[in-house]
Design a protein around this motif. Structure first.
Motif, mmCIF file in Angstrom:
data_model
loop_
_atom_site.group_PDB
_atom_site.id
_atom_site.type_symbol
_atom_site.label_atom_id
_atom_site.label_comp_id
_atom_site.label_asym_id
_atom_site.label_seq_id
_atom_site.Cartn_x
_atom_site.Cartn_y
_atom_site.Cartn_z
ATOM 1 N N GLU A 172 0.823 -1.210 0.000
ATOM 2 C CA GLU A 172 0.000 0.000 0.000
ATOM 3 C C GLU A 172 0.858 1.262 0.000
ATOM 4 N N GLN A 173 1.943 1.265 0.757
ATOM 5 C CA GLN A 173 2.837 2.420 0.780
ATOM 6 C C GLN A 173 3.478 2.658 -0.578
ATOM 7 N N VAL A 174 3.870 1.583 -1.252
ATOM 8 C CA VAL A 174 4.489 1.715 -2.569
ATOM 9 C C VAL A 174 3.490 2.252 -3.591
ATOM 10 N N LEU A 175 2.266 1.749 -3.544
ATOM 11 C CA LEU A 175 1.245 2.230 -4.481
ATOM 12 C C LEU A 175 0.957 3.708 -4.253
ATOM 13 N N ARG A 176 0.905 4.120 -2.994
ATOM 14 C CA ARG A 176 0.693 5.533 -2.678
ATOM 15 C C ARG A 176 1.869 6.385 -3.175
ATOM 16 N N LEU A 177 3.086 5.872 -3.015
ATOM 17 C CA LEU A 177 4.282 6.575 -3.494
ATOM 18 C C LEU A 177 4.249 6.752 -5.011
ATOM 19 N N LEU A 178 3.869 5.702 -5.729
ATOM 20 C CA LEU A 178 3.814 5.793 -7.193
ATOM 21 C C LEU A 178 2.771 6.813 -7.642
ATOM 22 N N ALA A 179 1.603 6.794 -6.998
ATOM 23 C CA ALA A 179 0.521 7.692 -7.396
ATOM 24 C C ALA A 179 0.830 9.144 -7.041
ATOM 25 N N GLN A 180 1.339 9.375 -5.843
ATOM 26 C CA GLN A 180 1.510 10.738 -5.362
ATOM 27 C C GLN A 180 2.915 11.283 -5.578
ATOM 28 N N GLY A 181 3.930 10.412 -5.521
ATOM 29 C CA GLY A 181 5.300 10.871 -5.684
ATOM 30 C C GLY A 181 5.779 10.862 -7.118
ATOM 31 N N PHE A 182 5.330 9.863 -7.903
ATOM 32 C CA PHE A 182 5.777 9.718 -9.286
ATOM 33 C C PHE A 182 4.691 10.071 -10.297
ATOM 34 N N VAL A 227 1.937 8.558 -11.195
ATOM 35 C CA VAL A 227 1.325 7.495 -11.992
ATOM 36 C C VAL A 227 -0.193 7.619 -11.892
ATOM 37 N N ALA A 228 -0.866 7.608 -13.031
ATOM 38 C CA ALA A 228 -2.330 7.717 -13.047
ATOM 39 C C ALA A 228 -2.952 6.522 -12.337
ATOM 40 N N THR A 229 -4.108 6.731 -11.738
ATOM 41 C CA THR A 229 -4.805 5.666 -11.016
ATOM 42 C C THR A 229 -6.150 5.369 -11.667
ATOM 43 N N ALA A 230 -6.600 4.133 -11.501
ATOM 44 C CA ALA A 230 -7.871 3.715 -12.095
ATOM 45 C C ALA A 230 -9.049 4.400 -11.422
ATOM 46 N N LYS A 231 -8.965 4.575 -10.118
ATOM 47 C CA LYS A 231 -10.013 5.242 -9.352
ATOM 48 C C LYS A 231 -9.471 6.553 -8.805
ATOM 49 N N SER A 232 -10.366 7.450 -8.420
ATOM 50 C CA SER A 232 -9.948 8.721 -7.839
ATOM 51 C C SER A 232 -9.361 8.488 -6.452
ATOM 52 N N ILE A 233 -8.572 9.438 -5.979
ATOM 53 C CA ILE A 233 -7.959 9.313 -4.656
ATOM 54 C C ILE A 233 -9.019 9.213 -3.564
ATOM 55 N N GLU A 234 -10.177 9.801 -3.783
ATOM 56 C CA GLU A 234 -11.261 9.711 -2.805
ATOM 57 C C GLU A 234 -11.745 8.270 -2.642
ATOM 58 N N VAL A 235 -11.545 7.448 -3.695
ATOM 59 C CA VAL A 235 -11.944 6.045 -3.632
ATOM 60 C C VAL A 235 -10.792 5.175 -3.139
ATOM 61 N N TRP A 236 -9.610 5.291 -3.792
ATOM 62 C CA TRP A 236 -8.556 4.333 -3.480
ATOM 63 C C TRP A 236 -7.844 4.590 -2.152
ATOM 64 N N GLU A 237 -7.747 5.850 -1.719
ATOM 65 C CA GLU A 237 -6.991 6.102 -0.487
ATOM 66 C C GLU A 237 -7.648 5.460 0.750
ATOM 67 N N PRO A 238 -8.977 5.590 0.955
ATOM 68 C CA PRO A 238 -9.575 4.907 2.116
ATOM 69 C C PRO A 238 -9.444 3.390 2.043
#
Length: 215
Positions: free
Chosen positions: A168-178, A180-191
């Motif tokens: 989960e930490q790596v996925l968050r790093l890729l989305a927010q640090g690098f 990388v586009a996500t399939a769902k919005s942050i409002e969906v995937w972050e919780p």
């Protein structure tokens, strides 16, 4: 039920199956990781597979398979930014039939070939040799000016000690640090990631930083 609520409920159900142990726990672990990747940075049509391990270090390998749900394809899945994530877990059952991660590697890289790594998180249940059991490798050059001009040091030689780093930490790093586009919005995937991460750290083994710590 909202998309967030249903996602969190699915995470709780899969995690409960992982914690129950037994042979079915490995499949639940694969399904959980697949879910988290699918709602974040993994491209459509990509898969994680669970296969028998041939090395004798545990009964299963969970890894990426970007071309097929059967073949290994070097353990990689394609991401939504066109780059790649190498995912590899060695899984075993403990003496009391609980699922354990013996080793894991999560590596972000520019292409599906060798020598394009950006960073890699490594974990082993016990430290071996001089390297920390949980560590980060960064593939870059450190340029340090000196009296003769400058010098360079390849950072991939350095094993930066970390605690146990979750998927989960790596996925968050890729989305927010690098970015990388996500399939769902942050409002969906972050919780959903936060729920999975909370349950992971309730039981996660945290290794020592040296081989002496693990003794």
């Amino acid at each position: 039920m909202s998309e967030v609520e249903s996602g969190r409920a699915e995470v709780r159900a899969l995690t409960a199956k992982v914690h129950q142990g037994g042979r079915q726990s490995a499949k639940a672990f694969r399904d959980l990781a697949q879910k988290l990747l699918a709602i974040t940075v993994m491209a459509q049509g990509q898969h994680l597979v669970l296969r028998p391990n041939q090395t004798g270090t545990g009964p299963w390998v969970m890894e990426g398979a970007h071309k097929s749900q059967i073949a290994s394809d070097a353990g990689m899945v394609k991401l939504r930014d066109g780059h790649w994530l190498r995912v590899g877990y060695l899984l075993s059952l403990t003496a009391n039939d609980r699922l354990a991660v013996t080793e894991s590697k999560i590596q972000y890289q520019w292409t599906d070939g060798d020598r394009s790594e950006v960073f890699r998180y490594d974990y082993a249940y016990e430290a071996e040799g001089q390297h920390p059991a949980a560590h980060l490798n960064i593939h870059a050059l450190l340029r340090q000016p000196d009296d003769l001009g400058s010098s360079e040091w390849p950072l991939e030689r350095v094993h930066f000690p970390t605690g146990r780093t979750s998927l989960e930490q790596v996925l968050r790093l890729l989305a927010q640090g690098f970015g990388v586009a996500t399939a769902k919005s942050i409002e969906v995937w972050e919780p959903v990631l936060a729920e999975a991460e909370r349950m992971f750290y309730e039981v996660a083994h945290q290794p020592g930083f040296t081989s002496a710590d693990a003794a």
